[in-house]
Design an enzyme around this catalytic site. Structure first.
Site, PDB file in Angstrom:
ATOM      1  N   ASP A   6       0.889  -0.950  -0.098  1.00 25.30           N
ATOM      2  CA  ASP A   6      -0.099  -0.018  -0.082  1.00 25.30           C
ATOM      3  C   ASP A   6       0.807   1.292   0.008  1.00 25.30           C
ATOM      4  OD1 ASP A   6      -2.246   1.935   0.189  1.00 25.30           O
ATOM      5  OD2 ASP A   6      -2.101   1.662   2.559  1.00 25.30           O
ATOM      6  N   PHE A  11       3.649   7.077   4.071  1.00 27.95           N
ATOM      7  CA  PHE A  11       4.609   6.030   4.040  1.00 27.95           C
ATOM      8  C   PHE A  11       4.182   4.887   3.073  1.00 27.95           C
ATOM      9  CE2 PHE A  11       5.028   7.601   8.460  1.00 27.95           C
ATOM     10  CZ  PHE A  11       6.437   7.820   8.458  1.00 27.95           C
ATOM     11  N   LYS A  13       3.205   0.718   3.129  1.00 28.37           N
ATOM     12  CA  LYS A  13       3.322  -0.308   4.204  1.00 28.37           C
ATOM     13  C   LYS A  13       3.215  -1.653   3.238  1.00 28.37           C
ATOM     14  CE  LYS A  13       0.736   2.559   7.377  1.00 28.37           C
ATOM     15  NZ  LYS A  13      -0.663   2.649   8.193  1.00 28.37           N
ATOM     16  N   ASP A  95      -7.281   3.492  -1.340  1.00 23.85           N
ATOM     17  CA  ASP A  95      -7.209   3.289   0.363  1.00 23.85           C
ATOM     18  C   ASP A  95      -8.718   3.307   0.929  1.00 23.85           C
ATOM     19  OD1 ASP A  95      -7.403   5.758  -0.280  1.00 23.85           O
ATOM     20  OD2 ASP A  95      -6.234   6.463   1.476  1.00 23.85           O
ATOM     21  N   ARG A  96      -9.407   4.146   0.291  1.00 23.70           N
ATOM     22  CA  ARG A  96     -10.939   4.353   0.489  1.00 23.70           C
ATOM     23  C   ARG A  96     -11.664   3.007   0.047  1.00 23.70           C
ATOM     24  NH1 ARG A  96     -13.350   9.728  -1.477  1.00 23.70           N
ATOM     25  NH2 ARG A  96     -14.987   9.470   0.033  1.00 23.70           N
ATOM     26  N   ASP A 116     -11.146   6.567   8.297  1.00 22.92           N
ATOM     27  CA  ASP A 116      -9.668   6.234   8.080  1.00 22.92           C
ATOM     28  C   ASP A 116      -8.826   7.408   8.535  1.00 22.92           C
ATOM     29  OD1 ASP A 116      -7.076   5.166   7.411  1.00 22.92           O
ATOM     30  OD2 ASP A 116      -7.650   4.644   5.513  1.00 22.92           O
ATOM     31  N   THR A 119      -2.780  10.691   6.756  1.00 28.16           N
ATOM     32  CA  THR A 119      -2.622  12.111   6.263  1.00 28.16           C
ATOM     33  C   THR A 119      -3.884  12.914   6.171  1.00 28.16           C
ATOM     34  OG1 THR A 119      -0.700  11.408   4.941  1.00 28.16           O
ATOM     35  CG2 THR A 119      -1.502  13.484   4.425  1.00 28.16           C
TER      36      THR A 119
END
Length: 243
Positions: A6, A11, A13, A95-96, A116, A119
């Protein structure tokens, strides 16, 4: 075994999964092929990889993975086990979508709000019919602290941390109180608004900054910091099953 990658705003991950269990996690500021090779050497049983990216990343990583594994890069045309009714899916953060896929898998036949905290702080709802329409995006705690410093002449930059006071007695404390307590009230307020519209709402709080909020919220929530990684694993399994 499966490898989940991800690429986030701050960052990158990595997580190694055995079935639905996270065996090991890694975090990098700038991921490269050597880093991935080291993980593969540790877990040679890895057979499939999924990549999710909200930023651009080196093409050599894609080529490295394609040559060695069953490889998926999550995109607008990737099959997913929910009904996506977002009006601009090409702009939807990976990510969503991964987070709501995880929510639908973990809490089937329920209305679930996924928060979530990273950032940015995203609020996304998936309903009991596995339909996803969208949500909202708000600046995260570090973004707010940096913005107050960068867009003013005299306010200092303050490192994020939990506070237990309302009234700040210094400028630094006042900034922390405003940002931290403001976010607590924002999150609780948005949860309350969703509860007015969706019965028996389940709320999940995830993301790297969830630790700032999970103990202070008035609403009951399930803390699940790895919600995105879990969702990516579900998507990878779903696509494997269709082969």
């Amino acid at each position: 075994m499966k490898l989940i990658i991800d690429f986030g705003n701050t960052f990158t991950k990595l997580a190694v999964f055995r079935q639905d269990i996270i065996v090991k996690q890694f975090q990098y500021k700038d991921l490269n092929v050597s880093d991935i090779s080291a993980v593969i050497d540790m877990y040679p049983q890895i057979r499939a990889v999924i990549v999710s990216a909200v930023i651009n990343y080196p093409e050599e990583i894609t080529q490295f993975l394609i040559e060695r594994f069953d490889f998926i890069e999550l995109g607008v045309n990737t099959p997913i086990p929910i009904i996506n009714k977002y009006k601009s899916p090409e702009t939807l953060g990976k990510d969503r979508i991964a987070a709501v896929v995880a929510a639908a898998e973990l809490y089937p036949n329920k209305n679930v709000l996924v928060i979530d905290a990273g950032t940015c702080i995203t609020y996304d709802l998936i309903n009991e019919k596995r339909e996803y329409y969208g949500g909202s995006i708000s600046p995260g705690i570090n973004m707010r602290l940096k913005a107050m410093h960068e867009f003013t002449g005299n306010l200092p930059y303050v490192e994020a941390k939990k506070v237990d006071f309302l009234i700040g007695s210094t400028t630094e404390e006042s900034i922390l109180s405003g940002v931290y307590n403001g976010l607590i009230n924002e999150i609780d307020g948005i949860i309350g608004s969703y509860k007015e519209n969706y019965e028996n709402l389940t709320v999940i709080l995830g993301g790297g900054d969830y630790i700032y909020f999970d103990k202070r919220l008035k609403n009951n929530i399930f803390a699940l910091p790895n919600i995105v990684m879990i969702g990516l694993n579900v998507i990878l399994k779903f696509n494997d099953s269709k082969k």
